[in-house]
Design an enzyme around this catalytic site. Structure first.
Site, PDB file in Angstrom:
ATOM      1  N   ASP A  13       0.708  -1.211  -0.027  1.00 21.98           N
ATOM      2  CA  ASP A  13      -0.125   0.065  -0.042  1.00 21.98           C
ATOM      3  C   ASP A  13       0.946   1.301   0.039  1.00 21.98           C
ATOM      4  O   ASP A  13       0.524   2.393   0.395  1.00 21.98           O
ATOM      5  CB  ASP A  13      -0.932  -0.088   1.269  1.00 21.98           C
ATOM      6  CG  ASP A  13      -1.936  -1.080   1.155  1.00 21.98           C
ATOM      7  OD1 ASP A  13      -2.325  -1.749   0.056  1.00 21.98           O
ATOM      8  OD2 ASP A  13      -2.248  -1.650   2.455  1.00 21.98           O
ATOM      9  N   LYS A  16       1.541   2.084  -5.204  1.00 23.63           N
ATOM     10  CA  LYS A  16       2.192   1.654  -6.516  1.00 23.63           C
ATOM     11  C   LYS A  16       1.238   1.977  -7.593  1.00 23.63           C
ATOM     12  O   LYS A  16       1.943   2.397  -8.569  1.00 23.63           O
ATOM     13  CB  LYS A  16       2.530   0.131  -6.242  1.00 23.63           C
ATOM     14  CG  LYS A  16       3.546  -0.338  -5.123  1.00 23.63           C
ATOM     15  CD  LYS A  16       3.700  -1.693  -4.915  1.00 23.63           C
ATOM     16  CE  LYS A  16       2.418  -2.536  -4.310  1.00 23.63           C
ATOM     17  NZ  LYS A  16       2.071  -1.989  -2.919  1.00 23.63           N
ATOM     18  N   GLY A  40      -4.567  -4.217  -3.877  1.00 23.69           N
ATOM     19  CA  GLY A  40      -5.466  -3.205  -3.946  1.00 23.69           C
ATOM     20  C   GLY A  40      -4.654  -1.897  -4.460  1.00 23.69           C
ATOM     21  O   GLY A  40      -4.158  -1.279  -3.753  1.00 23.69           O
ATOM     22  N   HIS A  41      -4.798  -1.738  -5.687  1.00 23.99           N
ATOM     23  CA  HIS A  41      -3.822  -0.401  -6.208  1.00 23.99           C
ATOM     24  C   HIS A  41      -4.906   0.528  -6.562  1.00 23.99           C
ATOM     25  O   HIS A  41      -5.658   0.759  -7.564  1.00 23.99           O
ATOM     26  CB  HIS A  41      -3.144  -1.047  -7.569  1.00 23.99           C
ATOM     27  CG  HIS A  41      -1.971  -2.094  -6.886  1.00 23.99           C
ATOM     28  ND1 HIS A  41      -1.083  -2.506  -7.867  1.00 23.99           N
ATOM     29  CD2 HIS A  41      -1.766  -2.622  -5.819  1.00 23.99           C
ATOM     30  CE1 HIS A  41      -0.273  -3.315  -7.335  1.00 23.99           C
ATOM     31  NE2 HIS A  41      -0.617  -3.303  -5.820  1.00 23.99           N
ATOM     32  N   GLN A 222       1.908  -6.132  -3.366  1.00 23.32           N
ATOM     33  CA  GLN A 222       2.418  -6.323  -1.731  1.00 23.32           C
ATOM     34  C   GLN A 222       3.685  -5.607  -1.827  1.00 23.32           C
ATOM     35  O   GLN A 222       3.835  -4.444  -2.577  1.00 23.32           O
ATOM     36  CB  GLN A 222       2.680  -7.818  -1.465  1.00 23.32           C
ATOM     37  CG  GLN A 222       1.215  -8.511  -1.203  1.00 23.32           C
ATOM     38  CD  GLN A 222       0.454  -9.088  -2.611  1.00 23.32           C
ATOM     39  OE1 GLN A 222       1.201  -9.574  -3.500  1.00 23.32           O
ATOM     40  NE2 GLN A 222      -0.637  -8.621  -2.801  1.00 23.32           N
TER      41      GLN A 222
HETATM   42  P1  GDP Z   1      -0.752   0.285  -3.518  1.00 25.38           P
HETATM   43  O1  GDP Z   1      -1.293  -1.027  -3.085  1.00 25.38           O
HETATM   44  O2  GDP Z   1       0.612   0.400  -3.335  1.00 25.38           O
HETATM   45  O3  GDP Z   1      -0.969   0.721  -5.017  1.00 25.38           O
HETATM   46  O4  GDP Z   1      -1.400   1.506  -2.653  1.00 25.38           O
HETATM   47  P2  GDP Z   1      -3.154   1.765  -2.043  1.00 25.38           P
HETATM   48  O5  GDP Z   1      -3.661   2.142  -3.420  1.00 25.38           O
HETATM   49  O6  GDP Z   1      -3.559   0.691  -1.559  1.00 25.38           O
HETATM   50  O7  GDP Z   1      -2.662   2.551  -1.010  1.00 25.38           O
HETATM   51  C1  GDP Z   1      -2.092   3.785  -0.999  1.00 25.38           C
HETATM   52  C2  GDP Z   1      -3.424   4.852  -0.736  1.00 25.38           C
HETATM   53  O8  GDP Z   1      -2.766   6.163  -0.656  1.00 25.38           O
HETATM   54  C3  GDP Z   1      -4.397   5.282  -1.886  1.00 25.38           C
HETATM   55  O9  GDP Z   1      -5.564   5.482  -1.182  1.00 25.38           O
HETATM   56  C4  GDP Z   1      -4.005   6.182  -2.775  1.00 25.38           C
HETATM   57  O10 GDP Z   1      -5.248   7.153  -3.249  1.00 25.38           O
HETATM   58  C5  GDP Z   1      -3.242   7.032  -1.628  1.00 25.38           C
HETATM   59  N1  GDP Z   1      -2.212   8.128  -2.439  1.00 25.38           N
HETATM   60  C6  GDP Z   1      -1.029   7.642  -3.055  1.00 25.38           C
HETATM   61  N2  GDP Z   1      -0.307   8.675  -2.813  1.00 25.38           N
HETATM   62  C7  GDP Z   1      -0.874   9.513  -2.156  1.00 25.38           C
HETATM   63  C8  GDP Z   1      -0.097  10.905  -1.584  1.00 25.38           C
HETATM   64  O11 GDP Z   1       0.745  11.317  -2.102  1.00 25.38           O
HETATM   65  N3  GDP Z   1      -0.882  11.474  -0.707  1.00 25.38           N
HETATM   66  C9  GDP Z   1      -2.146  11.016  -0.271  1.00 25.38           C
HETATM   67  N4  GDP Z   1      -2.435  11.829   0.685  1.00 25.38           N
HETATM   68  N5  GDP Z   1      -2.437  10.063  -0.668  1.00 25.38           N
HETATM   69  C10 GDP Z   1      -1.832   9.152  -1.555  1.00 25.38           C
HETATM   70  P1  IMO Z   2      -1.070  -4.203  -2.213  1.00 28.43           P
HETATM   71  O1  IMO Z   2      -0.471  -4.736  -3.605  1.00 28.43           O
HETATM   72  C1  IMO Z   2      -0.867  -4.528   2.064  1.00 28.43           C
HETATM   73  C2  IMO Z   2      -1.007  -8.619   3.646  1.00 28.43           C
HETATM   74  C3  IMO Z   2      -2.008  -9.041   4.402  1.00 28.43           C
HETATM   75  C4  IMO Z   2      -1.658 -10.055   5.232  1.00 28.43           C
HETATM   76  C5  IMO Z   2      -0.533 -10.656   4.615  1.00 28.43           C
HETATM   77  C6  IMO Z   2      -0.964 -12.189   4.165  1.00 28.43           C
HETATM   78  O2  IMO Z   2      -2.231  -3.717  -2.258  1.00 28.43           O
HETATM   79  O3  IMO Z   2       0.165  -3.471  -1.571  1.00 28.43           O
HETATM   80  P2  IMO Z   2      -2.631 -12.628   1.828  1.00 28.43           P
HETATM   81  O4  IMO Z   2      -3.906 -12.338   1.708  1.00 28.43           O
HETATM   82  O5  IMO Z   2      -1.566 -12.473   1.034  1.00 28.43           O
HETATM   83  O6  IMO Z   2      -2.479 -14.218   2.425  1.00 28.43           O
HETATM   84  O7  IMO Z   2      -2.090 -12.014   3.272  1.00 28.43           O
HETATM   85  O8  IMO Z   2      -0.174  -9.750   3.633  1.00 28.43           O
HETATM   86  N1  IMO Z   2      -1.209  -8.149   2.557  1.00 28.43           N
HETATM   87  C7  IMO Z   2      -1.222  -6.909   1.994  1.00 28.43           C
HETATM   88  N2  IMO Z   2      -0.941  -5.845   2.664  1.00 28.43           N
HETATM   89  N3  IMO Z   2      -1.019  -4.595   0.684  1.00 28.43           N
HETATM   90  C8  IMO Z   2      -1.166  -5.581  -0.160  1.00 28.43           C
HETATM   91  O9  IMO Z   2      -1.151  -5.425  -1.395  1.00 28.43           O
HETATM   92  C9  IMO Z   2      -1.438  -6.769   0.420  1.00 28.43           C
HETATM   93  N4  IMO Z   2      -1.464  -8.000  -0.068  1.00 28.43           N
HETATM   94  C10 IMO Z   2      -1.452  -8.986   1.114  1.00 28.43           C
HETATM   95  O10 IMO Z   2      -2.825  -7.915   5.065  1.00 28.43           O
HETATM   96  O11 IMO Z   2      -0.962  -9.430   6.433  1.00 28.43           O
HETATM   97 MG    MG Z   3      -3.075  -1.391  -1.714  1.00 35.00          MG
END
Ligand code: GDP
Ligand code: IMO
Ligand code: MG
Length: 422
Positions: A13, A16, A40-41, A222
């Site tokens: 998270d 990416k 979840g991207h 991840q």
């Molecule tokens: P990913 O899994 O690495 O793609 O990241 P996620 O989408 O799960 O989580 C990142 C969260 O931070 C999302 O809700 C994005 O919309 C938000 N986000 C990304 N870059 C920024 C930033 O520079 N500032 C803020 N406030 N939110 C951001």
């Molecule tokens: P993105 O791509 C954050 C964590 C879960 C748990 C562990 C194992 O959005 O960054 P799993 O479902 O893979 O068996 O869970 O890994 N986890 C993540 N945490 N971002 C993710 O993906 C994750 N995918 C799995 O919360 O601790």
């Molecule tokens: Mg994510």
């Protein structure tokens, strides 16, 4: 043309999805190489937020070929929902999305087994997203999994039934039964839908693209600390999230690797169980959670929050061979007068180290912090990296000096436009 790879350096998270979307116009191909719907991207542009789970984050650019690689575990039901959601927003994916025939399928019984095994672990649970990731990769490694290409075989249903029978036996070991009846019809409908996509030998496709001089970006899911080999085991996911995973997850030889983008937040989060040395259990952690909207994109769970941790970042940079760093969510720290940076760990024997102990869960780690002045102003309105407040630039310069890699992007908001490049 070399293949560039983007990976998260923390526990996922990091942002990416946002950065892949920002970089995408420079690329011809975007490919996912591991993980599945546990990811979840999030992408935000033109006032709309999109969350992708299995489809690569290059999908919003028509010129880009998006590939779901062989290293991915694919849930047809989630895939179907994802495609429908995009279609409802006017994004047509059939033309520029290709799926490896070698990607493994997540079956309803994998999801059920994921729940059953988490329940059995009780308080020691991994905190899995319960999307069936662990059980699907277990079948892959156990050489009994079903692959996307198998859906084209006339005896697919029989193969499916045989594996479900095996899963039933595993469930009975836990004195449970699989709860899959409600999902089976959806599963077979989704498999039918999946068959209507272009299923490919993606390793040939990607290597041809390399030969043709196309620019390829591999999108990690991840984070490095969730890697099955090098993460905080057993509190990890079941795939290789590191750069090395892109070689096996796409069929790319190591000599083709070019830039490695390492993405990290200006602080740190983790969702699920497991060690997190700089975690804040107080109002500071809560302030970060609220300011950063730190709730899981896949499960909605509150993310655990803490200060940035240099030992883990150094470790992830070393393992991935990161060539460029991107610092995300700098704006979340707007309201802090002081910011803490964990530079070292103190171990129970009094020694001080910047290396990760073998068993982070069992080792009592006391983080050692360096304090820096915060910026105390809103970063979102800034449009240039160089014009950012000097306190931000000092924070970044310190990180660059410690980490030995330049920070090329600073992100100051979720929108595509809130991205400042050096
Ligand atoms: P990913 O899994 O690495 O793609 O990241 P996620 O989408 O799960 O989580 C990142 C969260 O931070 C999302 O809700 C994005 O919309 C938000 N986000 C990304 N870059 C920024 C930033 O520079 N500032 C803020 N406030 N939110 C951001
Ligand atoms: P993105 O791509 C954050 C964590 C879960 C748990 C562990 C194992 O959005 O960054 P799993 O479902 O893979 O068996 O869970 O890994 N986890 C993540 N945490 N971002 C993710 O993906 C994750 N995918 C799995 O919360 O601790
Ligand atoms: Mg994510």
């Amino acid at each position: 043309m070399p293949v560039d790879i983007l990976v998260g350096l923390q526990w996922g998270d990091e942002g990416k999805g946002k950065i892949v979307d920002v970089l995408a116009p420079q690329y011809d191909v975007v490919a996912r190489f591991q993980g599945g719907p546990n990811a979840g991207h999030t992408l935000e542009f033109e006032g709309t937020k999109h969350v992708l789970h299995q489809i690569p984050s290059g999908i919003f650019h028509e010129h880009i070929t998006n590939i779901i690689g062989n290293g991915v575990v694919l849930d047809p039901i989630v895939f179907c929902t994802e495609v429908e959601k995009l279609a409802a927003r006017g994004v047509e994916v059939t033309r520029n999305l290709f799926i490896s025939k070698k990607a493994q399928l997540i079956l309803p019984s994998h999801k059920s087994l994921d729940r059953i095994s988490e329940e059995a672990l009780g308080t020691s649970k991994i905190g899995s997203t319960q999307k069936g990731i662990g059980p699907a990769y277990q079948d892959k490694i156990g050489r009994s999994g079903l692959r996307v290409g198998d859906t084209l075989l006339p005896d697919f249903k029989e193969k499916y039934e045989a594996i479900v029978e095996k899963h039933q036996k595993i469930a009975s070991f836990y004195q449970k039964s699989l709860e899959i009846e409600a999902l089976e019809e959806d599963f077979f409908n989704a498999v039918e839908f999946l068959r209507s996509f272009t299923l490919v030998d993606s390793e040939y496709m990607i290597n041809q693209a390399i030969k043709d001089g196309k620019k390829i970006l591999a999108e990690g899911a991840q984070g490095s600390l969730l890697d099955i080999d090098f993460g905080t085991y057993p509190f990890v996911t079941s795939s290789n999230t590191l750069v090395a995973g892109a070689c096996t997850g796409l069929g790319i030889a190591p000599r083709h690797i070019g830039e490695v983008y390492g993405i990290f937040k200006a602080y740190c989060t983790r969702v699920g169980s497991g060690p997190f040395p700089t975690e804040l259990h107080d109002e500071v952690g809560e302030k970060i959670r609220q300011a950063g909207r730190e709730f899981g994109s896949t499960t909605g769970r509150p993310r655990r929050c803490g200060w940035i941790d240099l030992p883990t970042l150094k470790y992830a940079i070393m393992l991935n061979g990161v060539t460029q760093l991107n610092m995300m969510k700098a704006d979340v720290l707007d309201g802090f007068d002081e910011i803490q940076i964990c530079t070292h760990y103190q171990l129970p024997d009094g020694s001080i180290t910047d290396q990760l102990p073998h068993d982070m869960e069992k080792t009592e780690i006391t983080p050692i912090y360096k304090s820096m002045k915060g910026w105390g102003e809103e970063l979102r309105s800034y449009e240039s990296y160089q014009e950012l407040p000097s306190t931000v630039l000092e924070y970044v310069a310190y990180l660059e000096q410690e980490l030995g890699v330049g920070v090329n992007i600073i992100s100051v908001g979720p929108d595509r436009k809130s991205t400042l490049t050096k």
